[in-house]
Write an enzyme that holds these catalytic residues in place. Structure first.
Site, PDB file in Angstrom:
ATOM      1  N   LYS A 112       0.873  -1.253   0.003  1.00  0.00           N
ATOM      2  CA  LYS A 112       0.051   0.136   0.020  1.00  0.00           C
ATOM      3  C   LYS A 112       0.932   1.377   0.157  1.00  0.00           C
ATOM      4  O   LYS A 112       0.519   2.243  -0.801  1.00  0.00           O
ATOM      5  CB  LYS A 112      -1.005  -0.124   1.180  1.00  0.00           C
ATOM      6  CG  LYS A 112      -2.240  -0.966   0.956  1.00  0.00           C
ATOM      7  CD  LYS A 112      -3.059  -0.819   2.081  1.00  0.00           C
ATOM      8  CE  LYS A 112      -4.419  -1.584   1.862  1.00  0.00           C
ATOM      9  NZ  LYS A 112      -5.331  -1.671   2.969  1.00  0.00           N
ATOM     10  N   LYS A 195      -4.326 -10.524  -6.045  1.00  0.00           N
ATOM     11  CA  LYS A 195      -5.539 -10.894  -5.045  1.00  0.00           C
ATOM     12  C   LYS A 195      -6.788  -9.893  -5.686  1.00  0.00           C
ATOM     13  O   LYS A 195      -6.468  -8.715  -6.079  1.00  0.00           O
ATOM     14  CB  LYS A 195      -5.039 -10.342  -3.656  1.00  0.00           C
ATOM     15  CG  LYS A 195      -5.947 -10.438  -2.637  1.00  0.00           C
ATOM     16  CD  LYS A 195      -5.567  -9.823  -1.389  1.00  0.00           C
ATOM     17  CE  LYS A 195      -5.777  -8.272  -1.471  1.00  0.00           C
ATOM     18  NZ  LYS A 195      -5.472  -7.682   0.042  1.00  0.00           N
ATOM     19  N   LYS A 198     -10.679  -4.584  -3.153  1.00  0.00           N
ATOM     20  CA  LYS A 198     -11.699  -3.611  -3.178  1.00  0.00           C
ATOM     21  C   LYS A 198     -11.165  -2.267  -3.789  1.00  0.00           C
ATOM     22  O   LYS A 198     -11.575  -1.380  -4.515  1.00  0.00           O
ATOM     23  CB  LYS A 198     -12.055  -3.121  -1.812  1.00  0.00           C
ATOM     24  CG  LYS A 198     -12.560  -3.895  -0.815  1.00  0.00           C
ATOM     25  CD  LYS A 198     -12.961  -3.095   0.414  1.00  0.00           C
ATOM     26  CE  LYS A 198     -13.009  -4.032   1.693  1.00  0.00           C
ATOM     27  NZ  LYS A 198     -11.611  -3.852   2.572  1.00  0.00           N
TER      28      LYS A 198
HETATM   29  P1  TYM Z   1      -9.969  -6.054   4.466  1.00  0.00           P
HETATM   30  O1  TYM Z   1     -11.157  -5.198   4.621  1.00  0.00           O
HETATM   31  O2  TYM Z   1      -8.759  -5.828   3.642  1.00  0.00           O
HETATM   32  O3  TYM Z   1     -10.415  -7.714   4.149  1.00  0.00           O
HETATM   33  C1  TYM Z   1     -11.591  -8.223   4.851  1.00  0.00           C
HETATM   34  C2  TYM Z   1     -11.448  -9.539   5.041  1.00  0.00           C
HETATM   35  O4  TYM Z   1     -11.574 -10.323   3.701  1.00  0.00           O
HETATM   36  C3  TYM Z   1     -10.376 -10.889   3.302  1.00  0.00           C
HETATM   37  N1  TYM Z   1     -10.128 -10.707   1.963  1.00  0.00           N
HETATM   38  C4  TYM Z   1     -10.093 -11.813   0.914  1.00  0.00           C
HETATM   39  N2  TYM Z   1     -10.150 -13.184   1.422  1.00  0.00           N
HETATM   40  C5  TYM Z   1     -10.112 -13.775   0.125  1.00  0.00           C
HETATM   41  N3  TYM Z   1      -9.700 -13.388  -1.314  1.00  0.00           N
HETATM   42  C6  TYM Z   1      -9.552 -11.903  -1.233  1.00  0.00           C
HETATM   43  N4  TYM Z   1      -9.192 -11.653  -2.310  1.00  0.00           N
HETATM   44  C7  TYM Z   1      -9.590 -11.225  -0.126  1.00  0.00           C
HETATM   45  N5  TYM Z   1      -9.735  -9.890  -0.101  1.00  0.00           N
HETATM   46  C8  TYM Z   1      -9.766  -9.532   1.366  1.00  0.00           C
HETATM   47  C9  TYM Z   1      -9.515 -10.556   4.323  1.00  0.00           C
HETATM   48  O5  TYM Z   1      -8.419 -11.412   4.414  1.00  0.00           O
HETATM   49  C10 TYM Z   1     -10.182  -9.904   5.452  1.00  0.00           C
HETATM   50  O6  TYM Z   1     -10.487 -11.270   6.263  1.00  0.00           O
HETATM   51  N6  TYM Z   1      -6.944  -5.489   8.519  1.00  0.00           N
HETATM   52  C11 TYM Z   1      -8.185  -6.295   8.231  1.00  0.00           C
HETATM   53  C12 TYM Z   1      -9.658  -5.647   8.622  1.00  0.00           C
HETATM   54  C13 TYM Z   1      -9.400  -5.858  10.128  1.00  0.00           C
HETATM   55  C14 TYM Z   1      -9.503  -7.109  10.865  1.00  0.00           C
HETATM   56  C15 TYM Z   1      -9.436  -6.497  12.407  1.00  0.00           C
HETATM   57  C16 TYM Z   1      -9.625  -8.276  10.813  1.00  0.00           C
HETATM   58  C17 TYM Z   1      -9.232  -4.721  11.091  1.00  0.00           C
HETATM   59  N7  TYM Z   1      -9.264  -5.352  12.365  1.00  0.00           N
HETATM   60  C18 TYM Z   1      -9.388  -7.663  13.270  1.00  0.00           C
HETATM   61  C19 TYM Z   1      -9.722  -9.252  11.805  1.00  0.00           C
HETATM   62  C20 TYM Z   1      -9.461  -8.836  13.131  1.00  0.00           C
HETATM   63  C21 TYM Z   1      -8.614  -5.608   6.560  1.00  0.00           C
HETATM   64  O7  TYM Z   1      -8.238  -4.460   6.102  1.00  0.00           O
HETATM   65  O8  TYM Z   1      -9.353  -6.674   5.974  1.00  0.00           O
END
Ligand code: TYM
Length: 331
Positions: A112, A195, A198
């Site tokens: 990022k 990957k 979003k």
């Molecule tokens: P974020 O918002 O990027 O993604 C949310 C969840 O979706 C999963 N994910 C995917 N899984 C499979 N294939 C993909 N292409 C894909 N893209 C995203 C991510 O692995 C995630 O589970 N930092 C985290 C959010 C967060 C969090 C937490 C998660 C903040 N605090 C505490 C768990 C516990 C994030 O930005 O996820």
């Protein structure tokens, strides 16, 4: 007493099929076995540029999507991160026990920050510590996430173990990660070596959960596949593998089962059938999200109750941490 399960999505944009298959769907499947907390991490979202109105809308939409996907708001605590100030408070303490070296090694930070030019927000660097605070604040046992969050979970465990070593083994529960056996890394439809994300500027690379059935079908039919024509499960065919993975994650079938259904058929068949399957699966979720988004009073009621509950739970752990590190009690 049930063990605690917790997870979250950053409402930095519309949620994708990757978020759904890598995270949400597994939350739904596991929710009955655990005492669950799910939230929208709006404070994480501002580590990259956000439009304030859009952020408010996407924060509500994220929570509406959790409910529409099958999370039971009566059984689970649903809330918004910024409504529970203890996350930021614990995050500061943890920041003092995390090192620059370990934060600099985070792959997501490297990816990022590379896109930010010369002005990298410090929040992007510190953000995994806020994530560690999210998790440790509730004595979490299990964190269901996609593959890309595994490194952040390892960091969370390292910080927790370090602080337990200094302040007592009972300070933090050391959380386990749950990565689903299929669907942990759904790939971009336009570049299956990357990957699905979003934040990808190409809207054809991702299926958004708000996409219409027509849009979904068009995007998957246009998905980049590989040379050759035989449907096989192989790292050499990442585009085909991605479509098979999507089918497996939706149906619970094994890759061999899906592949055997395409003997003698072409990629086109795989695309059309995957497209129809995804469209059919997401249509009711989309309709329910729209219904909930029109009922702001209901959503805000769920979030208010969730935040109250989360604040009460979080304060107990925060008090313990403040005491152990040597802060005077608040009178
Ligand atoms: P974020 O918002 O990027 O993604 C949310 C969840 O979706 C999963 N994910 C995917 N899984 C499979 N294939 C993909 N292409 C894909 N893209 C995203 C991510 O692995 C995630 O589970 N930092 C985290 C959010 C967060 C969090 C937490 C998660 C903040 N605090 C505490 C768990 C516990 C994030 O930005 O996820």
């Amino acid at each position: 007493m049930k063990k605690v399960m917790l997870s979250a999505v950053a409402p930095s944009n519309r949620l994708t099929l990757g978020n759904y298959l890598g995270a949400l769907k597994n939350w739904v499947n596991l929710q009955k076995q655990y005492d669950c907390l799910f939230f929208a991490v709006d404070m994480h979202a501002i580590t990259v540029k956000q439009d304030p109105e859009e952020l408010r809308r996407e924060t509500r939409r994220a929570v509406a999507t959790y409910i529409a996907s099958g999370i039971d708001p009566k059984e689970c605590t649903l809330f918004v991160q910024s409504h529970v100030p203890q996350h930021a408070e614990l995050s500061w303490v943890l920041t003092c026990f995390a090192t620059m070296g370990e934060l600099g090694r985070m792959t997501q930070y490297k990816d990022k920050s590379a896109k930010q030019g010369a002005h990298i927000p410090a929040g992007l660097f510190a953000y995994p510590v806020l994530m560690a605070a999210d998790i440790l604040l509730y004595g979490t046992h299990l964190v269901p996430v996609g593959e890309d969050q595994k490194q952040h979970l390892e960091l969370t465990r390292d910080i927790a173990e370090r602080m337990n070593g200094l302040f007592g083994d009972d300070l933090f529960v050391i959380p386990e990660v749950y990565i689903p056996p299929v669907g942990a890394r759904i790939m971009s439809l336009q570049d299956p070596t990357q990957k699905m994300s979003k934040s990808d500027p190409d809207p054809n690379s991702a299926i958004y959960l708000g996409d219409t059935s027509d849009q979904i079908i068009k995007k998957i039919k246009r998905a980049v596949t590989d040379s050759g024509s035989e449907v096989t499960w192989s790292d050499e065919k990442p585009g085909v593998k991605n479509l098979i993975t999507i089918q497996c994650a939706l149906t619970g079938k094994k890759p061999e089962e899906v592949v055997s259904g395409y003997a003698g058929k072409m990629y086109g068949h795989l695309k059309v059938e995957t497209a129809e399957m995804v469209a059919a699966h997401l249509a009711p979720v989309r309709a329910e999200v729209e219904r909930l988004m029109a009922d702001t009073a209901y959503l805000d009621g769920v979030l208010k109750m969730g935040a109250q509950n989360a604040r009460n739970r979080a304060q107990k752990l925060l008090d313990r941490v403040y005491d152990r590190v040597g802060f005077l009690p608040r009178s």
